[in-house]
Design an enzyme around this catalytic site. Structure first.
Site, short mmCIF file in Angstrom:
data_model
loop_
_atom_site.label_atom_id
_atom_site.label_comp_id
_atom_site.label_asym_id
_atom_site.label_seq_id
_atom_site.Cartn_x
_atom_site.Cartn_y
_atom_site.Cartn_z
N LYS A 1 27.09 41.96 36.84
CA LYS A 1 28.75 42.24 37.20
C LYS A 1 29.39 42.02 35.68
CE LYS A 1 32.55 40.81 39.51
NZ LYS A 1 33.16 39.69 40.47
N GLY B 1 41.21 36.39 43.72
CA GLY B 1 41.47 35.17 44.29
C GLY B 1 42.80 35.27 44.84
N ALA C 1 37.76 42.26 44.37
CA ALA C 1 38.88 41.49 44.11
C ALA C 1 40.25 41.46 45.03
CB ALA C 1 39.23 41.35 42.70
N ASN D 1 34.77 37.33 48.00
CA ASN D 1 34.27 35.81 47.65
C ASN D 1 35.33 35.22 48.51
OD1 ASN D 1 33.13 34.14 45.00
ND2 ASN D 1 33.65 33.33 46.99
N SER D 2 36.65 34.89 47.91
CA SER D 2 37.59 34.22 48.27
C SER D 2 37.91 34.27 49.60
CB SER D 2 38.99 34.14 47.49
OG SER D 2 38.82 34.17 46.17
#
Lengths: 262, 32
Positions: free
Chosen positions: A99, A160, A186, A208-209
């Site tokens: 990535k 995030g 993202a 992710n976040s």
């Protein structure tokens, strides 16, 4: 596999990729990865400092069958650093994937398009399956595709931030024109945003976040997985056309008045 | 890494270090 995500010569059944950062513990991370059904998870690289504790993520992830690690180049500020990080990641993970992320400004963490393009050219030439994290720019997406990237990963919003799909109009253009998978990465906060990404024809999402920072990461991972599947099914099913006016779902016979309403 | 160059896994056993070489150890960490 009838509807797999094809990246290079590899095919994956899950269209949800997971980042491993920000989890409260390795156990929480592992439970979320399992609940997500993800087959591709990203990891980062860090310098080892003697005497300073290092979270061992490799051992817990190795215990999950069928997982492919995708080392990222986070922390790289230019193409040279990113290439070196990718080479290190390949040695450590034994994975052909990288990535590619180059964000020189820690304030907004937005990807540098020029350095990303330069690094991608080198890494493709070295045989990597390059997944470039990039601004939601259709021109750049095409250029990255043309030089051989295995996918493009435009951002939905800043890393995030949880702001969702702020780049929706650009994402639609990228998806319309791309012939490599488009993985929206993202900014996502909710499973409904993942479903929407898939409904407009996105090939996968990387989260992710939104999962790691949820009150219950395991349950949120499961929710994202369901949303990605639902959105993908909806896209395959074909959304109905939109209309500016009402279109009746029952016959307007006007039978109570004794005649057709027209 | 030795002096900024990546040492491939296949060379771990044979890489030769000299006085003054700068060695950095890189590990996998959690990340998105």
């Amino acid at each position: 596999m009838t509807d797999g995500l094809k990246l290079g010569d590899r095919i994956f059944s899950s269209r949800l990729l997971l980042g491993t950062g920000k989890f409260s513990s390795a156990d929480a991370m592992v439970r979320a990865v399992r609940a997500s059904g993800a087959e591709l998870v990203t990891v980062a690289l860090r310098r080892f400092h003697p005497g300073r504790p290092v979270d061992d993520v490799l051992a817990p992830l190795a215990a999950i069958e069928g997982l492919t690690l995708v080392p990222n180049t986070s922390g790289a500020r230019d193409a040279g650093e990113a290439v070196r990080a990718a080479q290190l990641g390949r040695e450590l993970c034994g994975s052909p994937f990288v990535k590619l992320e180059i964000h020189p400004n820690p304030h907004h963490l937005l990807p540098d398009p020029i350095e990303t393009f330069e690094a991608a050219k080198i890494l493709v030439g070295e045989g990597f399956l390059v997944l470039p994290y990039m601004p939601a720019d259709p021109v750049l997406a095409r250029r990255l595709e043309d030089i051989g990237c295995a996918a493009v990963m435009p951002l939905g919003a800043a890393i995030g931030s949880g702001q969702g799909l702020t780049t929706m109009s650009m994402l639609k253009l990228i998806i319309r024109d791309a012939s490599v998978p488009v993985i929206v990465d993202a900014g996502l906060r909710s499973p409904s945003e993942a479903a929407l990404t898939m409904e407009i024809g996105g090939d996968a999402v990387l989260v992710n976040s939104a999962i790691a920072a949820a009150e219950n990461p395991e349950l949120m991972a499961s929710a994202f997985a369901a949303a990605v599947r639902a959105g993908r099914d909806a896209w395959k099913a074909g959304l109905m056309p939109q209309s500016d006016v009402a279109v009746a779902t029952s016959p307007l016979t006007g039978f109570l008045a004794g005649g057709d309403a027209g | 890494m030795v002096n900024g160059d990546v040492v491939r896994k296949s060379s771990f056993e044979t890489v030769r270090l000299s006085d003054g070489d700068h060695v950095e150890l890189i590990v996998i960490a959690a990340g998105g």
